[in-house]
Design an enzyme around this catalytic site. Structure first.
Site, PDB file in Angstrom:
ATOM      1  N   HIS A 169       0.864  -1.180   0.000  1.00 55.17           N
ATOM      2  CA  HIS A 169       0.000   0.000   0.000  1.00 55.17           C
ATOM      3  C   HIS A 169       0.900   1.228   0.000  1.00 55.17           C
ATOM      4  O   HIS A 169       1.975   1.217   0.577  1.00 55.17           O
ATOM      5  CB  HIS A 169      -0.875   0.002   1.261  1.00 55.17           C
ATOM      6  CG  HIS A 169      -2.052   0.938   1.196  1.00 55.17           C
ATOM      7  ND1 HIS A 169      -3.284   0.540   0.741  1.00 55.17           N
ATOM      8  CD2 HIS A 169      -2.176   2.236   1.522  1.00 55.17           C
ATOM      9  CE1 HIS A 169      -4.127   1.559   0.800  1.00 55.17           C
ATOM     10  NE2 HIS A 169      -3.484   2.609   1.271  1.00 55.17           N
ATOM     11  N   ASP A 194     -13.875   2.601   7.472  1.00 56.84           N
ATOM     12  CA  ASP A 194     -12.812   3.423   6.889  1.00 56.84           C
ATOM     13  C   ASP A 194     -13.349   4.217   5.710  1.00 56.84           C
ATOM     14  O   ASP A 194     -13.016   5.389   5.531  1.00 56.84           O
ATOM     15  CB  ASP A 194     -11.620   2.568   6.446  1.00 56.84           C
ATOM     16  CG  ASP A 194     -10.603   3.413   5.676  1.00 56.84           C
ATOM     17  OD1 ASP A 194     -10.054   4.352   6.289  1.00 56.84           O
ATOM     18  OD2 ASP A 194     -10.392   3.183   4.481  1.00 56.84           O
ATOM     19  N   ARG A 218     -13.213  12.705   6.432  1.00 56.37           N
ATOM     20  CA  ARG A 218     -11.954  13.439   6.686  1.00 56.37           C
ATOM     21  C   ARG A 218     -11.601  14.331   5.520  1.00 56.37           C
ATOM     22  O   ARG A 218     -11.116  15.442   5.682  1.00 56.37           O
ATOM     23  CB  ARG A 218     -10.809  12.437   6.908  1.00 56.37           C
ATOM     24  CG  ARG A 218     -10.809  11.802   8.263  1.00 56.37           C
ATOM     25  CD  ARG A 218      -9.905  10.583   8.281  1.00 56.37           C
ATOM     26  NE  ARG A 218      -8.549  10.870   7.903  1.00 56.37           N
ATOM     27  CZ  ARG A 218      -7.717   9.983   7.347  1.00 56.37           C
ATOM     28  NH1 ARG A 218      -8.116   8.753   7.105  1.00 56.37           N
ATOM     29  NH2 ARG A 218      -6.496  10.330   7.033  1.00 56.37           N
ATOM     30  N   SER A 248      -6.464   4.009   9.058  1.00 57.50           N
ATOM     31  CA  SER A 248      -7.152   3.836   7.777  1.00 57.50           C
ATOM     32  C   SER A 248      -6.440   2.776   6.936  1.00 57.50           C
ATOM     33  O   SER A 248      -7.060   1.823   6.441  1.00 57.50           O
ATOM     34  CB  SER A 248      -7.166   5.190   7.050  1.00 57.50           C
ATOM     35  OG  SER A 248      -7.459   5.039   5.695  1.00 57.50           O
ATOM     36  N   LYS A 271      -7.605  -1.517   6.470  1.00 56.89           N
ATOM     37  CA  LYS A 271      -7.884  -2.112   5.154  1.00 56.89           C
ATOM     38  C   LYS A 271      -6.987  -3.321   4.900  1.00 56.89           C
ATOM     39  O   LYS A 271      -7.407  -4.321   4.341  1.00 56.89           O
ATOM     40  CB  LYS A 271      -7.651  -1.077   4.050  1.00 56.89           C
ATOM     41  CG  LYS A 271      -8.787  -0.067   3.943  1.00 56.89           C
ATOM     42  CD  LYS A 271      -8.590   0.846   2.765  1.00 56.89           C
ATOM     43  CE  LYS A 271      -7.458   1.805   2.979  1.00 56.89           C
ATOM     44  NZ  LYS A 271      -7.794   3.204   2.984  1.00 56.89           N
TER      45      LYS A 271
END
Ligand code: URA
Length: 434
Positions: free
Chosen positions: A82, A161, A168, A183, A187
């Site tokens: 990620h 999330d 946000r 966050s 995930k």
């Protein structure tokens, strides 16, 4: 328990209990906590921070807000990747087919771009026919059959999330270490990763603008990984100027294909090889990082990595021929050069501003529900440390919006700095934290 007391506690800099955090996450996911109450709490977290324990509790509550994928039937160790986001960040699309061609299984759920950063799913959707929303069953089947699948996050993966991230974004609360860490890690945990390699971007085009904040974010995510029994490695990478040359969805896919054919911009190459060598190691397919990098380069050279990318595209509804002919795809109606106003060495190209210009040209969403123009974007002709003569092309604008061209040109010129002395190009890999 009551949401008002929870907001009040965080507002007054007190520590929330696991039960209070779970109450908020559950309540917000199922609609019992209103947007304005969640916004107040998120702003209080943004301003007053969270302890490590609170951040871990928030992560696990968000991960458990929906399905937890079980990838164990795929066999082998599933390593996920990620990025904390960037401009021109097409790393997943290059790196994942390469490691898959080396026998590392890739079962990846990716996100869309929001704000100035791009997203892998939007990039994939610029390939005609590529389906990003397939069933979980088909996703698993594809990994079993060809060793790779990249799809959009399924609806019920960390739904808390999704809601909190979107909120946000609308209340200027993105750049917060506990909120970003929870966050991302929620995930990763929900999508079944056993081990995780994270690209933590640092600089103007990243959410962490300096190395010390990036270190804090990395360490927070590594600690969460430990508690959740998911080994995590963070590679801190420079995101002051855009990564590579192309920014924008179809333009980035073109750069991906060129890379897989051996045309490798140095900054992209460094990120791809570093992240990839760790992913191969964590997957148990090779302990020597240098050898892993060589194996990756070998599979670019012999065409196996490109072939794997084509296989992925075909499996998900696209045509191999569209990758062979990617440079002949219909392009934006307007392709406009931006000429340099002076001679010298380029010392800065502000990635954040380039990302914003690309959005204005149509490449990104200004609002969540906006449509993307896959053809829009920018191709840099010169990067930091290159020499340019006055009147030479700095970059090309690609757009279908003629009215956006002049502003894009002047914005780009405002965000490139040119000086007399050559500056050594900064390193792209800044640090590795384990
Ligand atoms: N990427 C994410 O998935 N979440 C964040 O909060 C920031 C970047």
């Amino acid at each position: 328990m009551n949401i008002l007391n929870i907001i009040e506690k965080k507002r007054d800099k007190k520590i929330l209990t696991k039960e209070e955090i779970e109450y908020f996450v559950k309540g917000y996911t199922n609609g019992e906590v209103a947007d304005y109450q969640a916004a107040a709490l998120i702003m209080a977290i943004f301003l007053n921070g969270m302890t490590d324990q609170e951040t871990t509790d928030l992560t696990l509550a968000m991960a458990n807000s929906g399905d937890i994928l079980d990838l164990s039937t795929l066999g082998g160790i599933i390593v996920d990747k990620h990025s904390t986001g960037g401009v021109g960040d097409k790393v997943s699309l290059i790196l994942l087919p390469i490691i898959s061609s080396l026998g590392v299984k890739v079962a990846k759920m990716s996100g869309r771009g929001l704000g100035f950063t791009g997203g892998t799913i939007d990039k994939l959707e610029s390939i005609p026919g590529y389906k990003t929303e397939i069933s979980e069953k088909e996703f698993m089947q594809n990994v079993k059959e060809i060793g790779i699948s990249i799809i959009s996050q399924t609806k019920n993966l960390a739904p808390a999330d999704k809601k909190i991230y979107a909120l946000r974004d609308t209340i200027s609360c993105v750049e917060s270490i506990p909120l970003i860490a929870s966050s991302i890690m929620s995930k990763k945990i929900a999508s079944g990763a056993q081990k995780i390699v994270l690209d933590v971007t640092v600089g103007k085009g990243a959410f962490m603008n300096n190395i010390s904040d990036a270190r804090k974010l990395a360490n927070t995510m590594i600690d969460i990984g430990k508690l959740a029994n998911r080994e995590t490695i963070c590679v801190l990478t420079d995101m002051d100027e855009p990564l590579g040359y192309n920014v924008g969805n179809l333009l980035e896919v073109i750069e991906v294909v060129k890379f897989l054919k051996g045309e490798m911009p140095e900054d992209v190459k460094q990120v791809v090889l570093t992240l990839g060598s760790y992913m191969i190691k964590l997957a148990g397919k090779g302990d020597n990082l240098e050898e892993n990098q060589n194996k990756m380069l070998e599979n670019i050279k012999n065409g196996k990595a490109l072939e794997k990318f084509k296989q992925l595209v075909e499996k998900q509804g696209g045509k191999k021929s569209s990758i062979d002919n990617i440079e002949n795809m219909p392009m934006a109606r307007f392709i406009e050069p931006i000429y340099s106003l002076k001679s010298g060495y380029i010392s800065k190209i502000n990635a954040l501003e380039v990302g914003k210009i690309a959005c204005e040209l149509g490449a990104g969403r200004v609002k969540k529900e906006d449509n993307i123009d896959f053809q829009a974007g920018i191709i840099l002709n010169k990067k930091v440390s290159d020499y340019i003569e006055k009147g030479q092309v700095l970059a090309y604008i690609y757009t279908n919006k003629s009215e956006a061209i002049e502003n894009a040109k002047s914005q780009y010129l405002n965000n490139v700095e040119i000086q007399n002395e050559k500056i050594e190009n900064n390193k792209t890999i800044l640090e590795i934290i384990k």
